[in-house]
Enzyme design. Structure first.
Site, mmCIF file in Angstrom:
data_model
loop_
_atom_site.group_PDB
_atom_site.id
_atom_site.type_symbol
_atom_site.label_atom_id
_atom_site.label_comp_id
_atom_site.label_asym_id
_atom_site.label_seq_id
_atom_site.Cartn_x
_atom_site.Cartn_y
_atom_site.Cartn_z
ATOM 1 N N GLY A 1 -3.659 5.613 -0.582
ATOM 2 C CA GLY A 1 -3.568 5.819 -2.026
ATOM 3 C C GLY A 1 -2.153 5.776 -2.575
ATOM 4 C CB SER A 2 0.196 4.156 -3.473
ATOM 5 O OG SER A 2 -0.590 3.183 -2.846
#
Length: 159
Positions: free
Chosen positions: A128-129
């Site tokens: 995730g980012s």
């Protein structure tokens, strides 16, 4: 793990600026210099291969060390990142890949000096980012906060 590292083929949308990332538009923010930042949050369920928002030449790819707080937090402004600049028909376009709490590795696919086509794969953020895209002054945003985006498919600007 196999699901996370998927990289589907896409039919690239025609338009001036297309989404560099799969995800959800987290914020749209005007900057003092006239640009507009479009922040796209990528959950671990999204495809994490990022694509060139416009055709042009990669003028810089800079790794900036930093922290690893969740990419949806304001404090993520100090997270590890890769800052891209593209020389395009609209001028300099800046794109920033930001690592999150789980994402500990950003992998650029192309070096400085490379000519890229719109929608071409340029890098990967593992897990995730967020990806921030800075649109030049005068470019009207076509997406809204909360809208889902698909890399290479969703148009970011409006004619």
């Amino acid at each position: 793990m196999l699901w996370f590292f998927r990289d589907p083929e896409r039919e690239i949308t025609q338009g001036r600026v297309i989404s560099p990332a799969d995800g959800v538009v987290q914020s749209i923010m005007p900057w003092k210099d006239g640009r507009t930042r479009v922040a796209i949050f990528m959950s671990p369920l999204n495809v994490h291969v990022n694509r060139a928002p416009l055709a042009g030449t990669v003028t810089s790819v800079e790794h900036v060390p930093g922290g690893f707080v969740p990419a949806f937090n304001k404090e993520s402004e100090n997270n590890e990142r890769v800052v891209w600049h593209f020389d395009t028909e609209l001028g300099d376009i800046e794109m920033i890949q930001i690592a999150g709490a789980v994402a500990r590795r950003i992998v650029p696919y192309v070096p400085q000096g490379t000519k890229v086509e719109q929608g071409e794969r340029i890098g990967l953020i593992r897990f995730g980012s967020r990806v921030d895209l800075y649109l030049p002054e005068g470019v009207e945003v076509a997406v809204e906060v909360g809208q889902k985006t698909v890399a290479g498919v969703t148009r970011i600007d409006r004619d």
